[in-house]
Design a protein around this motif. Sequence first.
Motif, PDB file in Angstrom:
ATOM      1  N   VAL A  23      25.687  33.630  45.489  1.00 46.11           N
ATOM      2  CA  VAL A  23      25.978  34.982  45.944  1.00 46.11           C
ATOM      3  C   VAL A  23      26.202  35.925  44.772  1.00 46.11           C
ATOM      4  O   VAL A  23      26.141  37.125  44.935  1.00 46.11           O
ATOM      5  CB  VAL A  23      27.173  35.033  46.926  1.00 46.11           C
ATOM      6  N   ASN A  24      26.451  35.402  43.583  1.00 43.61           N
ATOM      7  CA  ASN A  24      26.570  36.237  42.394  1.00 43.61           C
ATOM      8  C   ASN A  24      25.318  36.048  41.560  1.00 43.61           C
ATOM      9  O   ASN A  24      25.007  34.941  41.134  1.00 43.61           O
ATOM     10  CB  ASN A  24      27.805  35.879  41.584  1.00 43.61           C
ATOM     11  N   ILE A  25      24.605  37.126  41.296  1.00 46.14           N
ATOM     12  CA  ILE A  25      23.326  37.022  40.612  1.00 46.14           C
ATOM     13  C   ILE A  25      23.454  36.774  39.117  1.00 46.14           C
ATOM     14  O   ILE A  25      22.483  36.459  38.461  1.00 46.14           O
ATOM     15  CB  ILE A  25      22.480  38.290  40.859  1.00 46.14           C
TER      16      ILE A  25
ATOM     17  N   ALA B   6      33.066  40.150  40.908  1.00 50.96           N
ATOM     18  CA  ALA B   6      31.669  39.785  41.142  1.00 50.96           C
ATOM     19  C   ALA B   6      31.132  40.584  42.321  1.00 50.96           C
ATOM     20  O   ALA B   6      31.696  40.545  43.404  1.00 50.96           O
ATOM     21  CB  ALA B   6      31.555  38.292  41.425  1.00 50.96           C
ATOM     22  N   THR B   7      30.069  41.350  42.090  1.00 55.28           N
ATOM     23  CA  THR B   7      29.459  42.142  43.150  1.00 55.28           C
ATOM     24  C   THR B   7      27.955  42.081  43.024  1.00 55.28           C
ATOM     25  O   THR B   7      27.461  41.818  41.940  1.00 55.28           O
ATOM     26  CB  THR B   7      29.880  43.621  43.061  1.00 55.28           C
ATOM     27  N   PRO B   8      27.200  42.338  43.985  1.00 60.63           N
ATOM     28  CA  PRO B   8      27.624  42.367  45.381  1.00 60.63           C
ATOM     29  C   PRO B   8      27.696  40.952  45.929  1.00 60.63           C
ATOM     30  O   PRO B   8      26.915  40.094  45.539  1.00 60.63           O
ATOM     31  CB  PRO B   8      26.514  43.159  46.057  1.00 60.63           C
ATOM     32  N   VAL B   9      28.617  40.722  46.781  1.00 61.03           N
ATOM     33  CA  VAL B   9      28.731  39.431  47.447  1.00 61.03           C
ATOM     34  C   VAL B   9      28.379  39.667  48.907  1.00 61.03           C
ATOM     35  O   VAL B   9      29.175  40.188  49.676  1.00 61.03           O
ATOM     36  CB  VAL B   9      30.146  38.826  47.307  1.00 61.03           C
TER      37      VAL B   9
ATOM     38  N   ASP C 194      28.583  49.429  34.828  1.00 66.60           N
ATOM     39  CA  ASP C 194      27.210  48.927  34.880  1.00 66.60           C
ATOM     40  C   ASP C 194      26.827  48.046  33.694  1.00 66.60           C
ATOM     41  O   ASP C 194      25.668  47.682  33.550  1.00 66.60           O
ATOM     42  CB  ASP C 194      26.224  50.104  34.953  1.00 66.60           C
ATOM     43  N   GLY C 195      27.766  47.703  32.840  1.00 69.24           N
ATOM     44  CA  GLY C 195      27.445  46.974  31.623  1.00 69.24           C
ATOM     45  C   GLY C 195      27.152  45.502  31.801  1.00 69.24           C
ATOM     46  O   GLY C 195      26.512  44.884  30.953  1.00 69.24           O
ATOM     47  N   VAL C 196      27.621  44.914  32.888  1.00 69.00           N
ATOM     48  CA  VAL C 196      27.379  43.495  33.150  1.00 69.00           C
ATOM     49  C   VAL C 196      26.764  43.379  34.536  1.00 69.00           C
ATOM     50  O   VAL C 196      27.424  43.651  35.543  1.00 69.00           O
ATOM     51  CB  VAL C 196      28.681  42.667  33.067  1.00 69.00           C
ATOM     52  N   GLU C 197      25.494  42.973  34.581  1.00 66.62           N
ATOM     53  CA  GLU C 197      24.794  42.863  35.859  1.00 66.62           C
ATOM     54  C   GLU C 197      25.537  41.921  36.807  1.00 66.62           C
ATOM     55  O   GLU C 197      25.926  40.821  36.435  1.00 66.62           O
ATOM     56  CB  GLU C 197      23.375  42.334  35.633  1.00 66.62           C
TER      57      GLU C 197
END
Length: 115
Positions: free
Chosen positions: A29-31, A101-104, A48-51
């Motif tokens: 669920v976390n890319i 962690a997003t998006p979940v 936005d620094g960490v995908e």
Amino acid sequence: MNRSFPTFLSVLLVAMLLYPPTAWAQDPVNINGGFEATAVGVVADLADGVEGWDLEANVAASPEFAIVDDSVPGLVHAGERALRLTVNSAGPNAYDIQAIATPVVVVPGTTYRYS
């Protein structure tokens, strides 16, 4: 035999054909759970620094978030990288500094394994 039972079997067979077992497998669920998709170095853009992650800091002396590849062996969850957090001051709330962690995306009624 109950007439609804053959109907149930027909519907079940159609559902199995439309949604093969490969569709039932769970993807992470976390890319970017292992931080491999982010370059090594200090993270300047917390939003936005960490995908796949939102980093938040609501304290006077901002903490330093960094992606590192020199972490202690055995402590990296997956891959070669980790998120290092240097806290310069604590806030009054436990949630003032966070890595989220997003998006979940989850599906109601589905069981997930958190690891």
